[in-house]
Design a protein around this motif. Sequence first.
Motif, mmCIF file in Angstrom:
data_model
loop_
_atom_site.group_PDB
_atom_site.id
_atom_site.type_symbol
_atom_site.label_atom_id
_atom_site.label_comp_id
_atom_site.label_asym_id
_atom_site.label_seq_id
_atom_site.Cartn_x
_atom_site.Cartn_y
_atom_site.Cartn_z
ATOM 1 N N THR A 287 55.877 133.926 -55.436
ATOM 2 C CA THR A 287 56.238 134.809 -54.332
ATOM 3 C C THR A 287 55.719 134.241 -53.018
ATOM 4 O O THR A 287 54.782 133.442 -52.994
ATOM 5 N N ASP A 288 56.333 134.676 -51.939
ATOM 6 C CA ASP A 288 56.010 134.159 -50.605
ATOM 7 C C ASP A 288 54.769 134.874 -50.076
ATOM 8 O O ASP A 288 54.848 135.976 -49.530
ATOM 9 N N LEU A 289 53.608 134.231 -50.238
ATOM 10 C CA LEU A 289 52.336 134.771 -49.785
ATOM 11 C C LEU A 289 51.653 133.749 -48.881
ATOM 12 O O LEU A 289 51.877 132.550 -49.018
ATOM 13 N N PRO A 290 50.803 134.204 -47.946
ATOM 14 C CA PRO A 290 50.164 133.258 -47.030
ATOM 15 C C PRO A 290 49.399 132.148 -47.738
ATOM 16 O O PRO A 290 49.509 130.969 -47.353
ATOM 17 N N GLY A 291 48.625 132.490 -48.754
ATOM 18 C CA GLY A 291 47.865 131.469 -49.473
ATOM 19 C C GLY A 291 48.757 130.476 -50.197
ATOM 20 O O GLY A 291 48.446 129.282 -50.276
ATOM 21 N N VAL A 292 49.873 130.960 -50.722
ATOM 22 C CA VAL A 292 50.823 130.075 -51.398
ATOM 23 C C VAL A 292 51.423 129.092 -50.402
ATOM 24 O O VAL A 292 51.581 127.898 -50.693
ATOM 25 N N ARG A 293 51.745 129.592 -49.205
ATOM 26 C CA ARG A 293 52.311 128.703 -48.190
ATOM 27 C C ARG A 293 51.311 127.616 -47.782
ATOM 28 O O ARG A 293 51.700 126.470 -47.551
ATOM 29 N N GLU A 294 50.032 127.968 -47.703
ATOM 30 C CA GLU A 294 49.026 126.965 -47.353
ATOM 31 C C GLU A 294 48.941 125.868 -48.414
ATOM 32 O O GLU A 294 48.727 124.700 -48.098
ATOM 33 N N ILE A 295 49.101 126.242 -49.673
ATOM 34 C CA ILE A 295 49.112 125.242 -50.740
ATOM 35 C C ILE A 295 50.357 124.375 -50.643
ATOM 36 O O ILE A 295 50.296 123.145 -50.739
ATOM 37 N N THR A 299 50.470 120.052 -50.713
ATOM 38 C CA THR A 299 50.691 119.330 -51.959
ATOM 39 C C THR A 299 52.073 119.682 -52.491
ATOM 40 O O THR A 299 52.685 120.677 -52.070
ATOM 41 N N MET A 300 52.564 118.884 -53.414
ATOM 42 C CA MET A 300 53.916 119.068 -53.942
ATOM 43 C C MET A 300 53.926 120.063 -55.106
ATOM 44 O O MET A 300 52.903 120.377 -55.680
ATOM 45 N N GLY A 301 55.145 120.523 -55.454
ATOM 46 C CA GLY A 301 55.345 121.229 -56.711
ATOM 47 C C GLY A 301 55.510 122.725 -56.625
ATOM 48 O O GLY A 301 55.631 123.388 -57.660
ATOM 49 N N VAL A 302 55.522 123.304 -55.409
ATOM 50 C CA VAL A 302 55.612 124.758 -55.270
ATOM 51 C C VAL A 302 56.981 125.154 -54.725
ATOM 52 O O VAL A 302 57.403 124.657 -53.684
ATOM 53 N N THR A 303 57.651 126.044 -55.436
ATOM 54 C CA THR A 303 58.882 126.662 -54.950
ATOM 55 C C THR A 303 58.549 128.088 -54.543
ATOM 56 O O THR A 303 58.060 128.868 -55.364
ATOM 57 N N ALA A 334 49.828 113.554 -58.960
ATOM 58 C CA ALA A 334 49.310 112.546 -58.033
ATOM 59 C C ALA A 334 49.138 113.130 -56.637
ATOM 60 O O ALA A 334 48.158 112.842 -55.943
ATOM 61 N N SER A 335 50.093 113.961 -56.222
ATOM 62 C CA SER A 335 49.998 114.605 -54.918
ATOM 63 C C SER A 335 48.798 115.536 -54.864
ATOM 64 O O SER A 335 48.048 115.560 -53.879
ATOM 65 N N PHE A 336 48.579 116.289 -55.927
ATOM 66 C CA PHE A 336 47.453 117.227 -55.951
ATOM 67 C C PHE A 336 46.117 116.496 -55.873
ATOM 68 O O PHE A 336 45.190 116.951 -55.200
ATOM 69 N N ALA A 337 46.018 115.358 -56.544
ATOM 70 C CA ALA A 337 44.764 114.596 -56.556
ATOM 71 C C ALA A 337 44.371 114.126 -55.164
ATOM 72 O O ALA A 337 43.191 113.844 -54.908
ATOM 73 N N LYS A 338 45.343 114.036 -54.252
ATOM 74 C CA LYS A 338 45.065 113.615 -52.870
ATOM 75 C C LYS A 338 44.955 114.802 -51.910
ATOM 76 O O LYS A 338 44.794 114.605 -50.702
ATOM 77 N N SER A 339 45.025 116.001 -52.434
ATOM 78 C CA SER A 339 45.042 117.210 -51.606
ATOM 79 C C SER A 339 43.618 117.680 -51.305
ATOM 80 O O SER A 339 42.645 117.170 -51.874
#
Length: 369
Positions: A287-295, A299-303, A334-339
Amino acid sequence: MTATKHVLLTLGRLNYGGAEKRLLALLEALKAAAAPLRFTIYVISGKPGVLDDRFAATGARIVMGRPGVRGLGHFHRTLKEDPVDIVHANTMMASGLYLAVAKAAGVPERYAHMRNTQAQGGLSRAVKDGVFGAALRRSATGVVGVAEATRAVTGLGPERFATIYNGLDIADTGPSRPSGPIKLLMLGRIAPAKAPLRAIPIVRAMVEAKVDMTLDVVGATDTPLAAELERRIAEEGLGDHVYLRGESDTPTMWFEGAHVSILLSRHEGLPGTVLEALSVGTPVVATDLPGVREIAVRTMGVTIMPDDASPERWSHAIVAAAGIGDAGRAEIAASFAKSPFVIERHMELMRLLWDQGFAAVKQRIEQER
């Protein structure tokens, strides 16, 4: 030789909550790093929890407190009996009361850690948060938030607020590679804020679209809402597709076995389940939440799904996320490891806070921008 500082952390109860899991991981990492810090965990509820032994294994002393306003006297006595250098409160706006007591007890550094992006509803809660907020603003040396969006809850200006993202320890086993029919995961407390009943029409839409899938719901089942969810599953004839698995102390196993993790919550701070999924390469539909948008921007992988998204739209998004394959999952991991959501950065900033103070953390964060 660096003097050992005594840090007292307040928590409601040491069960499998987001704050408790993140703090446990931090204390375990600090113990491994031999940080010159000594910890006391002040359990406000006074009730034992399933994580008591694991916190104790980090070397932390656990003190059972007293709930309610009368417990503030017990808290004051605790501070006086074994003086602390830092109080770090993890009880949302009620942290203001504990920091006020800490200030009266002469504790030199007093921090609150905000873990949600909105206050709870109701007039009584609003009045309490007003009182707690005033105490917080008068008594806190500084306030830390798990996401930038949590500052709005406090009423503080940016000069007294610092964002320190939660951090996860990255497994060295590589991204997970689930196979077979689409396996969905919904992990977390089966509580109103998590909106688990929203899963029913989404699963129904997937079944009607002939998607071969199952949904594992991992969380404690001893709640009224869990019973309601079980009833709805039976009413909709989804018993072959939705499984209530109970609570788990090995969440990584569930994320590794899932094609997609879903988050249906109405409000969150920085949702740990999203971070845990991404860390092993599992995509998330949320769902569209402020914390989700910050993630999602780091980093990749969030719809992200809009509030008015239909069950059919959720179904399409889940199927698309499940189809990214091994290469896509490896890219997410790999993207998360650099986040900024890794335990090393989290530990570095928290240790800097407790070693050198709030101004040092603010300076470091500004340097990283």
